[in-house]
Design a protein around this motif. Structure first.
Motif, PDB file in Angstrom:
ATOM      1  N   SER A  21       0.852  -1.189   0.000  1.00  0.00           N
ATOM      2  CA  SER A  21       0.000   0.000   0.000  1.00  0.00           C
ATOM      3  C   SER A  21       0.886   1.237   0.000  1.00  0.00           C
ATOM      4  O   SER A  21       2.102   1.165   0.207  1.00  0.00           O
ATOM      5  CB  SER A  21      -0.911  -0.003   1.221  1.00  0.00           C
ATOM      6  N   ALA A  23       0.950   3.568   2.202  1.00  0.00           N
ATOM      7  CA  ALA A  23       1.522   3.753   3.538  1.00  0.00           C
ATOM      8  C   ALA A  23       2.692   2.809   3.758  1.00  0.00           C
ATOM      9  O   ALA A  23       3.722   3.186   4.338  1.00  0.00           O
ATOM     10  CB  ALA A  23       0.456   3.527   4.612  1.00  0.00           C
ATOM     11  N   GLU A  24       2.576   1.572   3.293  1.00  0.00           N
ATOM     12  CA  GLU A  24       3.649   0.594   3.469  1.00  0.00           C
ATOM     13  C   GLU A  24       4.856   0.933   2.609  1.00  0.00           C
ATOM     14  O   GLU A  24       6.008   0.746   3.028  1.00  0.00           O
ATOM     15  CB  GLU A  24       3.130  -0.804   3.136  1.00  0.00           C
ATOM     16  N   TYR A  37       9.105   7.957  10.083  1.00  0.00           N
ATOM     17  CA  TYR A  37       7.941   7.863   9.209  1.00  0.00           C
ATOM     18  C   TYR A  37       6.720   8.267  10.033  1.00  0.00           C
ATOM     19  O   TYR A  37       6.228   7.512  10.875  1.00  0.00           O
ATOM     20  CB  TYR A  37       7.791   6.435   8.679  1.00  0.00           C
ATOM     21  N   LEU A  39       2.856   9.534  10.210  1.00  0.00           N
ATOM     22  CA  LEU A  39       1.554   9.619   9.541  1.00  0.00           C
ATOM     23  C   LEU A  39       0.530  10.382  10.382  1.00  0.00           C
ATOM     24  O   LEU A  39      -0.674  10.265  10.151  1.00  0.00           O
ATOM     25  CB  LEU A  39       1.036   8.209   9.236  1.00  0.00           C
ATOM     26  N   TRP A  55      -8.680   5.397  12.458  1.00  0.00           N
ATOM     27  CA  TRP A  55      -7.601   5.726  11.536  1.00  0.00           C
ATOM     28  C   TRP A  55      -7.823   4.886  10.267  1.00  0.00           C
ATOM     29  O   TRP A  55      -7.919   3.660  10.330  1.00  0.00           O
ATOM     30  CB  TRP A  55      -6.239   5.406  12.137  1.00  0.00           C
ATOM     31  N   SER A  58      -5.061   4.956   5.024  1.00  0.00           N
ATOM     32  CA  SER A  58      -3.899   5.785   4.710  1.00  0.00           C
ATOM     33  C   SER A  58      -2.895   5.822   5.859  1.00  0.00           C
ATOM     34  O   SER A  58      -1.754   6.256   5.671  1.00  0.00           O
ATOM     35  CB  SER A  58      -4.352   7.213   4.371  1.00  0.00           C
ATOM     36  N   ARG A  59      -3.323   5.396   7.038  1.00  0.00           N
ATOM     37  CA  ARG A  59      -2.413   5.389   8.193  1.00  0.00           C
ATOM     38  C   ARG A  59      -2.155   3.970   8.693  1.00  0.00           C
ATOM     39  O   ARG A  59      -1.622   3.799   9.781  1.00  0.00           O
ATOM     40  CB  ARG A  59      -3.015   6.224   9.339  1.00  0.00           C
ATOM     41  N   THR A  60      -2.543   2.958   7.914  1.00  0.00           N
ATOM     42  CA  THR A  60      -2.453   1.570   8.368  1.00  0.00           C
ATOM     43  C   THR A  60      -1.430   0.794   7.548  1.00  0.00           C
ATOM     44  O   THR A  60      -1.402   0.899   6.310  1.00  0.00           O
ATOM     45  CB  THR A  60      -3.825   0.889   8.254  1.00  0.00           C
ATOM     46  N   VAL A  61      -0.606   0.023   8.255  1.00  0.00           N
ATOM     47  CA  VAL A  61       0.335  -0.898   7.607  1.00  0.00           C
ATOM     48  C   VAL A  61       0.106  -2.282   8.197  1.00  0.00           C
ATOM     49  O   VAL A  61      -0.366  -2.420   9.322  1.00  0.00           O
ATOM     50  CB  VAL A  61       1.809  -0.451   7.805  1.00  0.00           C
ATOM     51  N   VAL A  89       1.188   5.584  13.408  1.00  0.00           N
ATOM     52  CA  VAL A  89       0.878   4.534  12.448  1.00  0.00           C
ATOM     53  C   VAL A  89       0.010   3.465  13.118  1.00  0.00           C
ATOM     54  O   VAL A  89       0.235   3.123  14.278  1.00  0.00           O
ATOM     55  CB  VAL A  89       2.168   3.903  11.895  1.00  0.00           C
ATOM     56  N   CYS A 111       1.633   4.995  18.249  1.00  0.00           N
ATOM     57  CA  CYS A 111       1.112   4.032  17.284  1.00  0.00           C
ATOM     58  C   CYS A 111      -0.022   3.219  17.920  1.00  0.00           C
ATOM     59  O   CYS A 111      -0.133   3.132  19.145  1.00  0.00           O
ATOM     60  CB  CYS A 111       2.220   3.104  16.796  1.00  0.00           C
TER      61      CYS A 111
END
Length: 529
Positions: A21, A23-24, A37, A39, A55, A58-61, A89, A111
């Motif tokens: 993604s 974000a990733e 990094y 976010l 969240w 766009s803010r998730t990995v 994140v 996080c």
């Protein structure tokens, strides 16, 4: 290679894998660059990891991508050091690093983890998780060469650090930890920390377990609040070893420096508070156990247990617990620093075999109050607490106070004797205070001698031998009656009849009583010398 993610065919190991993604991909590049990094949105309400604001993607990995970077990540860019530094994140899935060796530096701030973090038997250099929301941290036997920092984190189902080895510092300052299914908030039995364990302003909702833990410098629970309504213990730390000091003392709230400093004027103070039992049995502390202003809230069957603790200094300066017990049986302390208002009442202190060498009272602690302290610790008569107190007072040059303590011991012992022995005890107390006030014997002898001399001056006293008797001397006659063993040549020369004969017999008996009690007192003095 992590399942579901692959490199481009024929690509360089540093190239971005497929199926990342946005974000990733950004996290991947930041890892190679060794940069932070971030976010975060900039809105403090939205960015609160413990809040309810969602969240988005766009803010998730994914946790599997984080694990890939840490365990088998791409090489750093030229002139850079690869490291994972995440801010704001969200990590989806379970972060599983169990048994792995993580070389890159790891730091996560503010996080949010959707599922638990698994670190058992993993090896790290340094791990920093600051102000993160974590369902649960499983880190049994984890090994770090440097620090493990978990300040301001919130753990919803507990933390497990059983047999973990932390090379330098373990930080849990201002963390909030809720209990797991077994009722423990932090399970850290067998934990080893190379330097400090700081858990200042910690909030623990469950049992904090540190059984057989070893701390290389100090253990600080300044301002912490421990509560465990489910079981008897809120702090369970038998056989704990701390090379320096254990602090269960206040902390300044809102100050930049939490540890070991005096809060600035006007700073709000938060005391250490424990709602539940405390067990520190068999602990070893190199410098001190400090309970300054500590507050303990116990039920009737809970206690502050310091059985067989060894420390150079015990600072027992907390607030008197309204219920529960304080147990010091078998503890060994050099300096006992205390105040009268800190100790529980009768029946709530146990200190059989408690050894201390110096008393350092903070504030007024008169001898009468100290004797009540000893009496409160001995529901049934026991000589050892009195003898220990007397020894300490005598070593400090307080000989008169030491004698008062030993006299109090004899009076306490008297209450356990049968009626005849108890009566004899009262006689010894009234006459010479069991030998601890030998001056009383001289006063009694002088009074009896004067009174009997005056009486015998009016007595009929025919001689036994009309031809060979000495001159009548009532004072010398009375003294001959009062002094046992010693013969002054008067008693056998004169005949007394009726009431005078009874008086002379009473004087002989009183003389023996006084002589016996004085001899007993002298024996005690010689034995103590």
């Amino acid at each position: 290679m992590t399942e579901g993610v692959g490199l481009r065919a024929g690509g360089d190991p540093g190239d971005l894998p497929d199926d990342l993604s946005a974000a990733e991909a950004g996290m991947w590049q930041a890892f190679r660059n060794g940069s932070v990094y971030d976010l975060s949105s900039g809105d403090t309400v939205v960015d609160d990891p413990h809040g309810g604001h969602p969240w988005g993607g766009s803010r998730t990995v994914r946790a599997r991508i984080v694990a890939w970077l840490l365990l088998d990540g791409p090489p750093a860019l030229a002139g850079r050091v690869a490291s994972l530094k995440l801010v704001g994140v969200q990590i989806s899935g379970t972060l599983d690093l169990a048994g792995g060796t993580v070389v890159p530096y790891l730091e996560m701030k503010r996080c949010r983890f959707e599922r638990e973090v698994l670190l058992p038997e993993a090896r790290f250099t340094t791990v920093r998780m600051v102000d993160c929301s974590v369902p649960r941290l499983e880190a049994a036997r984890v090994h770090t060469e440097g620090d493990l920092h978990l300040p301001r984190c919130r753990f919803h189902n507990g933390v497990r650090l059983t047999d973990a080895h932390i090379g330098t510092d373990l930080l849990l300052n201002q963390a909030i930890v809720y209990r797991d299914r077994s009722g423990r908030s932090i399970a850290a039995d067998g934990l080893t920390v190379g330097q400090d364990l700081q858990a200042e302003l910690l909030e623990s909702q469950g049992e904090l377990s540190l059984r057989s833990a070893k701390i290389g410098v100090s253990l600080s629970l300044r301002g912490a609040r421990l509560a465990n309504p489910c079981t008897r213990l809120a702090l369970n730390a038998p056989q704990l070893t701390v090379e320096r000091s254990l602090y269960l003392t206040p902390a300044g709230v809102g100050g930049q420096a939490l540890s070991g400093t005096t809060p600035a004027r006007g700073t709000r103070i938060q005391r250490f508070e424990c709602r539940g039992g405390v067990r520190l049995d068999d602990g070893r502390f190199g410098d001190a156990v400090d309970l300054e202003r500590a507050r303990f809230v116990f039920s009737e069957d809970q206690e502050l247990s310091l059985r067989r603790v060894q420390t150079p200094e015990l600072r027992f300066l907390g607030e008197r617990p309204p219920r529960g017990k304080v147990v010091l049986s078998g503890a060994r302390v050099i300096n006992l620093v205390d105040r009268a208002s800190a100790w529980p009442g009768p029946g709530r202190v146990h200190m059989g075999g408690f050894a201390y060498e110096n008393l350092v009272p903070q504030g007024p602690f008169p001898l009468a109050e100290r004797l009540r302290w000893v009496a409160a610790a001995t529901a049934e008569y026991a000589p050892e607490p009195y003898e220990r107190l007397a020894t300490v007072l005598r070593a400090g040059g307080e000989d008169e106070d030491a004698r008062e303590v030993l006299l109090a011991k004899q009076r306490r012992r008297r209450e356990t004797l049968p009626p005849a022995a108890k009566l004899w005890g009262y006689v010894q107390d009234w006459t010479v205070a069991y030998g601890y006030r030998p001056g009383r014997a001289a006063v009694w002898m002088a009074v009896l001698w004067a009174a009997s001399s005056l009486a015998f001056a009016h007595a009929a006293h025919p001689p036994v031998d009309r031809d060979g008797h000495p001159p009548w001397n009532p004072a010398l006659f009375a003294l001959d009656l009062l002094l046992p063993v010693i013969d002054l040549g008067q008693v056998g020369e004169w005949q007394l009849r009726g009431g005078w004969q009874w008086l002379s017999s009473a004087l002989i008996l009183l003389g023996w009583i006084l002589a016996t009690t004085v001899a007993a007192g002298a024996t005690r003095l010689l034995r103590r010398g």
